[in-house]
Write a protein that holds these residues in place. Structure first.
Motif, PDB file in Angstrom:
ATOM      1  N   ALA A  72     -20.824   8.971  -7.237  1.00 52.88           N
ATOM      2  CA  ALA A  72     -19.635   9.419  -7.974  1.00 52.88           C
ATOM      3  C   ALA A  72     -18.410   8.573  -7.651  1.00 52.88           C
ATOM      4  N   ARG A  73     -18.256   8.189  -6.388  1.00 56.65           N
ATOM      5  CA  ARG A  73     -17.092   7.369  -6.023  1.00 56.65           C
ATOM      6  C   ARG A  73     -17.145   5.996  -6.690  1.00 56.65           C
ATOM      7  N   TRP A  74     -18.340   5.411  -6.727  1.00 56.68           N
ATOM      8  CA  TRP A  74     -18.458   4.044  -7.217  1.00 56.68           C
ATOM      9  C   TRP A  74     -18.376   3.970  -8.736  1.00 56.68           C
ATOM     10  N   TYR A  75     -18.814   5.012  -9.420  1.00 57.32           N
ATOM     11  CA  TYR A  75     -18.799   4.991 -10.884  1.00 57.32           C
ATOM     12  C   TYR A  75     -17.675   5.851 -11.462  1.00 57.32           C
ATOM     13  N   ASP A  76     -16.768   6.322 -10.601  1.00 52.11           N
ATOM     14  CA  ASP A  76     -15.580   7.070 -11.023  1.00 52.11           C
ATOM     15  C   ASP A  76     -15.971   8.292 -11.853  1.00 52.11           C
ATOM     16  N   LEU A  77     -16.778   9.149 -11.256  1.00 53.48           N
ATOM     17  CA  LEU A  77     -17.256  10.345 -11.932  1.00 53.48           C
ATOM     18  C   LEU A  77     -17.163  11.549 -11.003  1.00 53.48           C
TER      19      LEU A  77
ATOM     20  N   ASN B 115     -13.401   0.485   0.775  1.00 53.04           N
ATOM     21  CA  ASN B 115     -14.379   1.005  -0.163  1.00 53.04           C
ATOM     22  C   ASN B 115     -13.664   1.809  -1.246  1.00 53.04           C
ATOM     23  N   ALA B 116     -14.427   2.361  -2.194  1.00 54.31           N
ATOM     24  CA  ALA B 116     -13.852   3.116  -3.304  1.00 54.31           C
ATOM     25  C   ALA B 116     -13.121   4.359  -2.800  1.00 54.31           C
ATOM     26  N   ALA B 117     -12.092   4.774  -3.563  1.00 55.34           N
ATOM     27  CA  ALA B 117     -11.333   5.995  -3.281  1.00 55.34           C
ATOM     28  C   ALA B 117     -10.811   6.014  -1.846  1.00 55.34           C
ATOM     29  N   SER B 118     -10.188   4.916  -1.433  1.00 58.31           N
ATOM     30  CA  SER B 118      -9.683   4.784  -0.070  1.00 58.31           C
ATOM     31  C   SER B 118      -8.261   4.227  -0.094  1.00 58.31           C
ATOM     32  N   SER B 119      -7.558   4.380   1.014  1.00 58.89           N
ATOM     33  CA  SER B 119      -6.209   3.807   1.108  1.00 58.89           C
ATOM     34  C   SER B 119      -5.911   3.424   2.546  1.00 58.89           C
ATOM     35  N   LEU B 120      -5.077   2.414   2.695  1.00 59.81           N
ATOM     36  CA  LEU B 120      -4.653   1.928   4.005  1.00 59.81           C
ATOM     37  C   LEU B 120      -3.144   1.781   4.000  1.00 59.81           C
ATOM     38  N   ARG B 121      -2.489   2.433   4.948  1.00 58.74           N
ATOM     39  CA  ARG B 121      -1.025   2.318   5.105  1.00 58.74           C
ATOM     40  C   ARG B 121      -0.764   1.492   6.359  1.00 58.74           C
ATOM     41  N   TYR B 122       0.081   0.475   6.244  1.00 56.33           N
ATOM     42  CA  TYR B 122       0.251  -0.487   7.337  1.00 56.33           C
ATOM     43  C   TYR B 122       1.642  -1.095   7.268  1.00 56.33           C
ATOM     44  N   PRO B 123       2.162  -1.608   8.393  1.00 59.59           N
ATOM     45  CA  PRO B 123       3.468  -2.263   8.388  1.00 59.59           C
ATOM     46  C   PRO B 123       3.359  -3.709   7.909  1.00 59.59           C
ATOM     47  N   THR B 124       4.435  -4.228   7.383  1.00 63.65           N
ATOM     48  CA  THR B 124       4.430  -5.626   6.952  1.00 63.65           C
ATOM     49  C   THR B 124       4.464  -6.584   8.130  1.00 63.65           C
ATOM     50  N   ALA B 125       4.812  -6.082   9.302  1.00 70.04           N
ATOM     51  CA  ALA B 125       4.768  -6.882  10.534  1.00 70.04           C
ATOM     52  C   ALA B 125       4.513  -5.931  11.693  1.00 70.04           C
ATOM     53  N   PHE B 126       3.636  -6.329  12.606  1.00 66.45           N
ATOM     54  CA  PHE B 126       3.329  -5.489  13.754  1.00 66.45           C
ATOM     55  C   PHE B 126       4.321  -5.801  14.870  1.00 66.45           C
ATOM     56  N   ALA B 127       5.479  -5.130  14.799  1.00 68.84           N
ATOM     57  CA  ALA B 127       6.561  -5.439  15.733  1.00 68.84           C
ATOM     58  C   ALA B 127       6.639  -4.460  16.893  1.00 68.84           C
ATOM     59  N   GLY B 128       5.860  -3.384  16.850  1.00 72.82           N
ATOM     60  CA  GLY B 128       5.932  -2.382  17.902  1.00 72.82           C
ATOM     61  C   GLY B 128       5.008  -2.680  19.072  1.00 72.82           C
ATOM     62  N   VAL B 129       4.816  -1.671  19.908  1.00 73.47           N
ATOM     63  CA  VAL B 129       3.963  -1.810  21.086  1.00 73.47           C
ATOM     64  C   VAL B 129       2.502  -1.975  20.681  1.00 73.47           C
ATOM     65  N   ASP B 130       2.087  -1.232  19.640  1.00 74.51           N
ATOM     66  CA  ASP B 130       0.716  -1.283  19.156  1.00 74.51           C
ATOM     67  C   ASP B 130       0.682  -1.773  17.709  1.00 74.51           C
ATOM     68  N   ARG B 131      -0.499  -2.173  17.277  1.00 76.68           N
ATOM     69  CA  ARG B 131      -0.743  -2.454  15.861  1.00 76.68           C
ATOM     70  C   ARG B 131      -1.459  -1.232  15.291  1.00 76.68           C
ATOM     71  N   GLU B 132      -0.753  -0.429  14.519  1.00 79.40           N
ATOM     72  CA  GLU B 132      -1.332   0.832  14.055  1.00 79.40           C
ATOM     73  C   GLU B 132      -1.321   0.907  12.541  1.00 79.40           C
TER      74      GLU B 132
ATOM     75  N   THR C 212       1.289   0.313   1.290  1.00 78.39           N
ATOM     76  CA  THR C 212       0.029   1.045   1.128  1.00 78.39           C
ATOM     77  C   THR C 212      -0.806   0.360   0.064  1.00 78.39           C
ATOM     78  N   ILE C 213      -2.053   0.088   0.386  1.00 79.34           N
ATOM     79  CA  ILE C 213      -2.994  -0.405  -0.615  1.00 79.34           C
ATOM     80  C   ILE C 213      -4.037   0.681  -0.814  1.00 79.34           C
ATOM     81  N   SER C 214      -4.314   1.018  -2.060  1.00 77.51           N
ATOM     82  CA  SER C 214      -5.268   2.084  -2.353  1.00 77.51           C
ATOM     83  C   SER C 214      -6.231   1.645  -3.443  1.00 77.51           C
ATOM     84  N   THR C 215      -7.475   2.027  -3.289  1.00 77.51           N
ATOM     85  CA  THR C 215      -8.493   1.750  -4.298  1.00 77.51           C
ATOM     86  C   THR C 215      -8.825   3.045  -5.027  1.00 77.51           C
ATOM     87  N   PRO C 216      -9.076   2.968  -6.341  1.00 73.60           N
ATOM     88  CA  PRO C 216      -9.489   4.163  -7.070  1.00 73.60           C
ATOM     89  C   PRO C 216     -10.974   4.388  -6.912  1.00 73.60           C
ATOM     90  N   LYS C 217     -11.491   5.463  -7.466  1.00 77.99           N
ATOM     91  CA  LYS C 217     -12.930   5.562  -7.637  1.00 77.99           C
ATOM     92  C   LYS C 217     -13.371   4.366  -8.474  1.00 77.99           C
TER      93      LYS C 217
END
Length: 390
Positions: free
Chosen positions: A337-342, A204-221, A182-187
């Motif tokens: 607020a997201r960009w200036y962490d407020l 973008n700010a205040a976001s996160s992405l969860r992903y596999p280290t290798a796309f070994a399944g039927v789909d890339r999700e 998981t990679i996540s960005t703060p405000k």
């Protein structure tokens, strides 16, 4: 028309486009000469304003046709919608705001509130946390034949080794199937990641992405919270690429699109720039949509519908710009607020206005608030909080 009357019409939001152009071009000239004018000084400067406007009107009655629109376009100065002004402001072109405004006290803040930047945390499948903005460039970790590298320009890159990618080999491959990072960005943060299949993702700010280290399944999700722009690689055409949020799933093969799925926004917006995507709600009642380039799917609690002409607004954050078009004050302040962490709170009865325009995200907070407060909105900063008042 007398200059005073024109000013009153301008302040009331009743000017024609030509009349707005006269006032705005005069304002640019006023700034270029180094004269002081802020929103708090506007009322006290009536005589000077009236005199200068009168000279403009008397000296060049065909000013709009001959010079105003080219000069406004070249200066990238002021956009006006329903009486609220936003300046196209670039920190490399400080003349857009007089120096006395930039030097003001920061609306009560103890020190200047700076814009966000490349900040993110990487959480590996084993629980290890890496603060990417503090980590050195080069190799950060290795997982089941996958090398994670931070580049000098602040990107996170996954590289699959030849052994891990070799067909029929189980060494590390089975482990990679279930290894989720998981990679996540703060405000106040943003970051770019290149996934193992070559797909590029900008968070973008205040976001996160969860992903596999290798796309070994039927789909890339992958799973997204917040906002991200995707350029999906076509390296695995047999595997569709899916982005899941709390409310919807987007499926593509190879395309460029942006998803805004912040929890505090009234809906989820998927904007397609290239290729084709299918968007469907996780609630069956909203159905599904197939998008063409230039279309935006907006999913609310009750419906899924298409918007048009939203590409520039959706992509502005990736280009380093706040871009608003007919946005209400609360929408504008959520982005700020997201960009200036407020955090933002509101006091009193605020004017019901719509904002349109651009502000560079490299601006300090005080500069942004000066721009937003041009018309009947005031701000003060208390620690990590912006208080908005009429």
């Amino acid at each position: 028309m007398q200059a005073q009357e024109l000013l009153e019409k301008y302040n009331a939001g009743n000017c024609t486009d030509a009349e707005k152009a006269i006032v705005e071009t005069w304002y640019l000239d006023f700034q270029k000469e180094g004269l002081e004018l802020s929103h708090t000084q506007l009322e006290g400067a009536t005589d000077r304003i009236g005199e200068r406007l009168f000279l403009h009107l008397e000296a060049e009655p065909s000013l709009v046709k001959k010079t105003l629109w080219p000069r406004i376009a070249a200066a990238a100065a002021v956009l006006l919608v329903t009486g609220v002004a936003l300046y196209i402001f670039n920190s490399n072109h400080s003349s857009a705001i007089p120096d006395d405004l930039s030097a003001q006290a920061n609306y009560g803040a103890a020190k200047p509130v700076l814009p966000g930047g490349n900040k993110a945390t990487l959480i590996l499948a084993d629980g290890q946390k890496i603060t990417l903005d503090e980590a050195g460039n080069g190799k950060l970790a290795e997982q089941s034949g996958i090398t994670i590298t931070k580049t000098k320009d602040g990107q996170l890159v996954y590289t699959v080794s030849a052994i891990a990618a070799a067909p029929g080999l189980k060494t590390g491959r089975n482990a990679a199937k279930t290894a989720m990072n998981t990679i996540s960005t703060p405000k106040g943060g943003q970051y770019q990641i290149n996934l193992p299949d070559g797909t590029k993702v900008w968070l973008n700010a205040a976001s996160s992405l969860r992903y596999p280290t290798a796309f070994a399944g039927v789909d890339r999700e992958v799973n997204l919270t917040g906002e991200a722009y995707f350029e999906v690689a076509k390296s695995q055409p047999a595997k569709s690429f899916k982005v899941s949020t709390s409310a919807q799933t987007v499926e593509v093969l190879g395309t460029h699109f942006n998803i805004n799925a912040y929890a505090d926004e009234p809906g989820t917006k998927t904007t397609l720039l290239e290729g084709a995507v299918k968007v469907w709600s996780k609630e069956n009642t909203a159905g599904s949509l197939a998008l063409k380039p230039g279309e935006q799917a907006e999913l609310t609690a009750t419906q899924l519908h298409v918007n048009y002409g939203k590409e520039e607004e959706a992509m502005a954050w990736k280009k380093g710009i706040f871009k608003f078009k007919d946005a209400d004050l609360q929408s504008v302040m959520r982005s700020v607020a997201r960009w200036y962490d407020l955090e933002v709170t509101y006091e009193g009865t605020l004017p019901r206005r719509q904002f349109s325009g651009e502000i560079h995200r490299s601006s300090n907070l005080s500069q942004v608030l000066d721009i937003l407060s041009f018309y009947k909105v005031h701000f003060r900063v208390d620690g990590k909080q912006i208080i908005v008042t009429p």
